[in-house]
Every structure is written in C-alpha cells, then in structure tokens.
Write a protein that holds these residues in place. Sequence first.
Motif, short mmCIF file in Angstrom:
data_model
loop_
_atom_site.label_atom_id
_atom_site.label_comp_id
_atom_site.label_asym_id
_atom_site.label_seq_id
_atom_site.Cartn_x
_atom_site.Cartn_y
_atom_site.Cartn_z
N UNK A 1 25.83 4.32 -128.51
CA UNK A 1 24.91 4.48 -129.63
C UNK A 1 24.85 5.97 -130.02
N UNK A 2 24.70 6.28 -131.30
CA UNK A 2 24.62 7.68 -131.73
C UNK A 2 23.50 8.46 -131.03
N UNK A 3 22.40 7.81 -130.70
CA UNK A 3 21.31 8.49 -130.01
C UNK A 3 21.73 8.98 -128.63
N UNK A 4 22.66 8.25 -127.97
CA UNK A 4 23.11 8.66 -126.64
C UNK A 4 23.90 9.96 -126.69
N UNK B 1 23.20 17.61 -147.81
CA UNK B 1 24.60 17.18 -147.81
C UNK B 1 25.24 17.45 -146.45
N UNK B 2 24.96 18.61 -145.84
CA UNK B 2 25.51 18.93 -144.53
C UNK B 2 24.95 18.01 -143.46
N UNK B 3 23.68 17.66 -143.57
CA UNK B 3 23.06 16.74 -142.62
C UNK B 3 23.70 15.37 -142.72
N UNK B 4 23.93 14.92 -143.94
CA UNK B 4 24.56 13.61 -144.14
C UNK B 4 25.97 13.61 -143.55
N UNK B 5 26.70 14.71 -143.75
CA UNK B 5 28.05 14.84 -143.21
C UNK B 5 28.01 14.84 -141.68
N UNK C 1 25.75 13.51 -139.74
CA UNK C 1 25.40 12.17 -139.28
C UNK C 1 26.62 11.25 -139.31
N UNK C 2 27.43 11.38 -140.36
CA UNK C 2 28.63 10.55 -140.45
C UNK C 2 29.61 10.88 -139.32
N UNK D 1 28.16 9.45 -136.06
CA UNK D 1 28.32 8.00 -136.00
C UNK D 1 29.76 7.62 -135.70
N UNK D 2 30.72 8.34 -136.29
CA UNK D 2 32.13 8.06 -136.04
C UNK D 2 32.48 8.34 -134.58
N UNK D 3 31.99 9.46 -134.04
CA UNK D 3 32.24 9.79 -132.65
C UNK D 3 31.65 8.73 -131.72
N UNK D 4 30.43 8.31 -132.02
CA UNK D 4 29.77 7.30 -131.19
C UNK D 4 30.53 5.99 -131.22
N UNK D 5 31.02 5.63 -132.41
CA UNK D 5 31.77 4.38 -132.54
C UNK D 5 33.06 4.45 -131.72
N UNK D 6 33.74 5.59 -131.78
CA UNK D 6 34.99 5.77 -131.02
C UNK D 6 34.74 5.71 -129.51
#
Length: 118
Positions: free
Chosen positions: A49-52, A30-34, A36-37, A40-45
């Motif tokens: 890419x999230x990998x970067x 659950x913490x890993x999923x959180x 990752x979310x 992904x939100x930070x990368x989108x903002x």
Amino acid sequence: MSINLDQLSVDELEKLIKQAESALDKKRKAELKNAQAVLEKMAKNLGVAPQDLLKSSTEKKKTTRKNAAKKKTGVRRPAKVKFRDPNNSGNTWTGRGKRPLWLQDALSKGAKLEDFAV
C-alpha cells in the motif's frame, strides 16, 4: 526573467505578489500530484500500500516493540548506605553525587574515606 521592482507602484507590486502566490500554489499542487503518482507506481511495483512506503524505519521498529516484553516501571529502591559518620549515625552517604559537608570536613582534617565505610 528579470523585473525591475523599483519602477512598479504599490498596487502593481501587490498585484504581482498575488500572481506569484497563485502561480506558486499551482506549481506546488502539480508537484504534489506528480509525487503521489510516482509513489503509487512504486507501491504497485512492490505490491504494498502507498501508506506503507511513507512509514519511517523508526515507526516500523516501534510497532515491533509493542509485541516485545514491556520494560518494568515502578519505584526505585534507595541506594544502600556505603559511608557513615562515626560521630553522628544520622550522617550517611551512598557514594553517589557530591560528597556531603561532614565527610569533606573530616577528609580535609586528615581522615581517610575507608574510615567511614559501612
């Protein structure tokens, strides 16, 4: 929450361990999923890419160094001889490292280092 483990039997303790491991695994997922979310939100903002976001600053420096001129590698030339024994021309010293025994003996007998300079 406090459980008196001394009162539990071996079977009950093993069951409790399995339940705790299962609960721990669920919480980690659950913490890993959180995380990752959030990533992904930070990368989108940021528009990347999230990998970067996961690349460390040292990895980024390594990628820029690849384009830079590579350091030359090869065989080093031996150091130049700076001191030579006048009694035996085969005895030499570059001035690096520990003084050779022939030079130590001569210096202990009163000779000067400049006497052996090449």
